[in-house]
Design a protein around this motif. Structure first.
Motif, PDB file in Angstrom:
ATOM      1  N   LEU A   1     -55.047  15.193 -12.743  1.00  0.00           N
ATOM      2  CA  LEU A   1     -53.958  14.405 -12.168  1.00  0.00           C
ATOM      3  C   LEU A   1     -53.954  14.466 -10.644  1.00  0.00           C
ATOM      4  CD1 LEU A   1     -51.438  12.688 -12.865  1.00  0.00           C
ATOM      5  CD2 LEU A   1     -50.106  14.732 -12.389  1.00  0.00           C
ATOM      6  N   LEU A   2     -54.245  15.616 -10.072  1.00  0.00           N
ATOM      7  CA  LEU A   2     -54.212  15.725  -8.605  1.00  0.00           C
ATOM      8  C   LEU A   2     -55.215  14.783  -7.946  1.00  0.00           C
ATOM      9  CD1 LEU A   2     -53.760  19.588  -8.146  1.00  0.00           C
ATOM     10  CD2 LEU A   2     -52.036  17.791  -7.902  1.00  0.00           C
ATOM     11  N   PRO A   3     -56.472  14.697  -8.420  1.00  0.00           N
ATOM     12  CA  PRO A   3     -57.360  13.669  -7.850  1.00  0.00           C
ATOM     13  C   PRO A   3     -56.837  12.251  -8.074  1.00  0.00           C
ATOM     14  CG  PRO A   3     -58.636  15.315  -9.034  1.00  0.00           C
ATOM     15  CD  PRO A   3     -57.204  15.588  -9.339  1.00  0.00           C
ATOM     16  N   PHE A   4     -56.233  12.016  -9.235  1.00  0.00           N
ATOM     17  CA  PHE A   4     -55.680  10.684  -9.482  1.00  0.00           C
ATOM     18  C   PHE A   4     -54.619  10.349  -8.441  1.00  0.00           C
ATOM     19  CE2 PHE A   4     -52.041   8.357 -11.095  1.00  0.00           C
ATOM     20  CZ  PHE A   4     -52.626   7.142 -11.427  1.00  0.00           C
ATOM     21  N   ILE A   5     -53.717  11.288  -8.171  1.00  0.00           N
ATOM     22  CA  ILE A   5     -52.652  11.027  -7.202  1.00  0.00           C
ATOM     23  C   ILE A   5     -53.255  10.784  -5.816  1.00  0.00           C
ATOM     24  CG2 ILE A   5     -50.687  12.075  -6.005  1.00  0.00           C
ATOM     25  CD1 ILE A   5     -49.992  13.504  -8.600  1.00  0.00           C
ATOM     26  N   TRP A   6     -54.209  11.594  -5.436  1.00  0.00           N
ATOM     27  CA  TRP A   6     -54.851  11.449  -4.133  1.00  0.00           C
ATOM     28  C   TRP A   6     -55.523  10.079  -4.007  1.00  0.00           C
ATOM     29  CZ3 TRP A   6     -55.138  13.844   0.487  1.00  0.00           C
ATOM     30  CH2 TRP A   6     -56.217  13.544   1.310  1.00  0.00           C
ATOM     31  N   ASN A   7     -56.306   9.728  -5.010  1.00  0.00           N
ATOM     32  CA  ASN A   7     -57.015   8.444  -4.971  1.00  0.00           C
ATOM     33  C   ASN A   7     -56.043   7.270  -5.024  1.00  0.00           C
ATOM     34  OD1 ASN A   7     -59.351   9.993  -4.989  1.00  0.00           O
ATOM     35  ND2 ASN A   7     -59.625   9.807  -7.207  1.00  0.00           N
TER      36      ASN A   7
END
Length: 815
Positions: free
Chosen positions: A160-166
């Protein structure tokens, strides 16, 4: 300007950051809100106040808007469906998938991030002992923050953290899908874990502007994808600069809920909160109040706007201090809010920002995009971002009860989580598909009863036919009473294998003789007596009535081989011709009454019995003359009913009794549908049958669907009080509109504006011909079995052949 994302390592739902912090992130299940009663909304506010009172400082509340995962929607539509036996439903689901893809529904992802501890990794990976210790600390904090599980916090997956960043980098320009909740995701459908895309943030978009415009309050984010394609995203970070002094709850304080109701504007939001205990806050307020007093004293002899502004600040501070003084449970909350707007071009961004500011201006809230702070505000939307002085510069202070009135974690969800998609949600503004799993409600001990209301041409019958087509596709069966002269339910039969058309006119194709339909002689006897005696106008306790009851005893029928009503009539005629006395008179009376009825649908032994196992049965009653409500309820009027109306009334009740015996038994799901339900609900037998379906349908996997113009008059007893699933379509008559909204559960005195919405803004007819625009058809208010009230749009069948069959009527009824 290149920059570094804050995550140094991530394990499970934990995050170690480059600045030495450890954070835990959870999915938040938003609380049902919508158009519910005020007492329910105050309960939602209480849950939010408890949350903010227990959160540690620098907790981050985050909400991202992203395209809905349509594959997940399709999987939910196929939940618990036998794919080998339901080819028609699979076709409908695939066509529905294409239609929903054109609508492009969105969703909101709610997360909350708590700071757990300080831990410096120094470029190393966290050890198993470190991970276990931080997980234990996170679990301990969770029991304090949400002890009763109001928000059902669930650990997020590592991806989820990469998803939020992207997502933040490509906001408004890329069509990524919302990540699935790990509790619902299956290994076969779960996407691979994403990685953090490197990106460039150009504050003010200086790389493409002249020096004079290089300080515009905006960002340009640039991301190079794996295939070399560069995504450009133009973004603006807005923050509220001022709120109205008094934002009443409920109704005015929910300033974040308006973000989803703005067409073509996608907005994410983040809120960072800190807390100060009541005593410290009151002491600080006294100091600030003293300083304001000194400033006022120095300007006592001056007359100017600055003096007025100081007095307003004093009044505001005094009011706020009174809140803390009178509420010993209240504390102070410092919160910083960022609204992130994204668009593929700067022109689109300017339009979106203008629309958003105009929307908030009407609420008395001023939004601004601070120059020079855009990149720092952008970082706030990434969990684990380090604290920055700009967050303090633009923070607001309020008491916890007032902050709870913001109710940031709410939803306008309706109906079910799985099942067929019947429409889209209009209240949320995101057009999420409305799943309605009414066939499987019985397995959850919930009544599958459905009631529909609305004026002529508002979409009632269209929706009814949509539901019935779903029943057939999912291997159930239905019986519908079609009262329309043109037979609007008849075309649907051509698309459903195993369908039967029952006509009750002078040339019927099947008989409704209960002696021939039911193999159980006791059941056949009881239904015959319940219907034939009133038809013949013979009292139950009269001598002819008792005689008929004796003749229909199973032993007597078997001995005399009485297999049909025609056999009974001929038997009585033979006995009357050879007998004498009182019995012969009663027999003559029964024969004369049967002959006077002239109902081949009951007395023609050459007709085959109505098939009870048919998938779809349409019973046409348009030729029947039915009594009015007064004729049914007034004793003297009912006694003088003409034969034609008496026959129509009896056949109507007989069909309902047949449906009860056909469906209210364990086995195949069956639905009894009645359009213009007042013809049935106005009678004692009809009320009883409706009540049995509503109360006992869940035990026998049987449902009932009712449609009416006036639910207050036509839905009596159980139909009015116990039907859990209610749909209210357009009703322009003011009295009937008020009745309909009250039936849906709306407080019509407090929320009178909803009556106006029903009358004027629900599938509104326009122009001389009063036609409804195609994109406005099927709009309605919905009250579901969980007590939630909202607005939806019924889409109808997605298959082209089924859609034509459902919507084509000679009257060209607009939906």
């Amino acid at each position: 300007m290149k920059f570094r994302q804050p995550t140094a390592a991530r394990r499970h739902h934990l995050q170690w950051t480059h600045h030495g912090g450890v954070y835990a992130t959870y999915f938040v299940e938003p609380l049902d809100y919508g158009l519910r009663q005020p007492e329910d909304k105050f309960g939602v506010a209480d849950s939010h106040e408890s949350l903010v009172l227990n959160c540690p400082d620098d907790t981050l509340l985050l909400s991202l808007q992203a395209p809905l995962d349509l594959v997940d929607v399709m999987n939910r539509s196929l939940d618990q469906v036998d794919l080998q036996r339901t080819p028609d439903y699979i076709k409908e689901t695939l066509e529905g998938y294409r239609r929903i893809a054109e609508i492009a529904p969105l969703t909101r992802i709610y997360t909350i991030t708590f700071p757990i501890n300080k831990s410096q990794l120094n470029g190393q990976e966290p050890s198993p002992r470190e991970i276990a210790a931080q997980l234990a600390a996170a679990d301990e904090l969770l029991t304090v923050v949400d002890p009763e599980g109001d928000f059902n916090f669930r650990p997020v997956p590592e991806g989820l953290l990469p998803f939020i960043w992207n997502h933040n980098l490509m906001r408004g320009s890329a069509l990524e899908h919302a990540p699935q909740d790990p509790a619902n995701a299956s290994p076969s459908t779960a996407p691979p874990t994403p990685f953090f895309h490197p990106g460039i943030l150009d504050e003010g978009a200086r790389t493409e502007k002249s020096f004079r415009r290089s300080f515009d309050p905006m960002l340009k984010a640039m991301v190079r994808l794996d295939d070399g394609h560069v995504i450009n995203s133009y973004q603006a970070m807005l923050t509220p600069m001022s709120f109205q002094p008094a934002m009443a709850f409920p109704g005015h304080s929910e300033f974040l809920s308006v973000l989803d109701g703005i067409p073509d504007v996608s907005v994410d939001w983040a809120m960072r909160i800190r807390r100060r205990d009541r005593e410290s806050a009151m002491k600080l307020n006294e100091k600030v109040l003293g300083k304001l007093g000194v400033q006022l004293g120095e300007r006592d002899s001056d007359v100017g706007f600055h003096t007025q502004e100081l007095r307003r600040k004093v009044d505001t501070l005094a009011t706020y201090n009174d809140t803390l003084a009178t509420n010993e449970n209240a504390e102070e909350v410092e919160f910083t809010t960022v609204l992130a707007v994204g668009a593929p071009t700067q022109t689109d961004l300017t339009r979106c920002v203008g629309t958003l500011r105009k929307k908030y201006r009407r609420l008395g809230i001023r939004l601004d995009a601070p120059r020079g702070a855009q990149r720092k505000f952008w970082m706030l939307l990434n969990p684990g971002a380090p604290a920055d002085s700009v967050y303090t510069d633009y923070q607001h202070i309020t008491a916890t009860p007032d902050w709870a009135g913001f109710v940031p974690f709410t939803t306008a969800r309706l109906l079910d989580d799985t099942g067929p998609v019947i429409g889209v949600n209009l209240l949320s503004g995101l057009f999420e598909p409305l799943h309605f799993n009414f066939l499987n409600k019985a397995r959850s001990d919930i009544s599958p009863a459905i009631a529909i209301a609305g004026e002529l041409g508002s979409g009632k019958s269209y929706f009814m036919k949509t539901l019935l087509s779903i029943v057939a596709d999912l291997l159930g069966q239905f019986l519908v009473i079609d009262r329309s002269p043109a037979g609007e339910y008849t075309p649907m039969l051509d698309t459903i294998p195993g369908s039967v058309l029952i006509s009750l006119d002078e040339n019927p194709r099947f008989t409704l003789d209960s002696l021939r339909i039911f193999s159980d002689p006791h059941k056949a006897r009881s239904i015959t007596l319940d219907t034939i005696l009133p038809l013949l106008n013979i009292p139950v306790v009269s001598s002819p009535g008792i005689l008929l009851a004796e003749i229909l005893q199973p032993e007597h029928r078997a001995a005399e081989e009485l297999r049909s009503l025609a056999d009974v009539r001929d038997y009585l005629a033979r006995k009357a011709s050879t007998g004498r006395g009182r019995d012969a008179d009663d027999q003559h009376a029964l024969v004369r009454a049967m002959d006077a009825v002239e109902a081949p649908v009951l007395f023609d032994r050459a007709l085959p019995p109505m098939p009870l196992a048919a998938t779809a049965t349409v019973v046409r009653t348009h030729t029947l003359a039915l009594p009015t409500v007064d004729e049914l309820t007034l004793t003297h009027a009912y006694a003088n009913l003409p034969w034609r109306k008496r026959l129509g009334h009896t056949l109507y009740e007989l069909v309902a009794l047949l449906a009860r015996e056909q469906f209210l038994k364990p086995g195949r799901f069956g639905m009894f549908a009645i359009d213009e339900a007042y013809h049935l609900t106005a009678t004692n037998v009809g009320k009883q049958i409706v009540e049995e379906f509503v109360r006992d349908g869940r035990k026998n996997e049987a449902g009932i669907a009712l449609a009416s113009h006036d639910p207050k008059a036509d839905y009596a007893t159980a139909a009015h009080n116990l039907v859990p699933n209610r749909f209210g379509f357009r009703q322009r008559n003011p009295v009937l509109a008020a009745n309909e909204m009250e039936w849906l559960g709306v407080d019509i005195e407090r929320d009178a504006y909803l009556i106006k919405q029903l009358r004027e803004n629900t599938s509104p007819p326009v122009g001389r011909k009063e036609t409804v625009a195609p994109n406005r058809r099927g709009e309605c208010f919905i009250a579901d079995g969980r007590g939630r009230i909202g607005r939806g749009k019924i889409l109808g069948p997605a298959r082209e052949d089924r859609a034509r069959a459902v919507s084509t009527t000679p009257q060209q009824v607009m939906i």
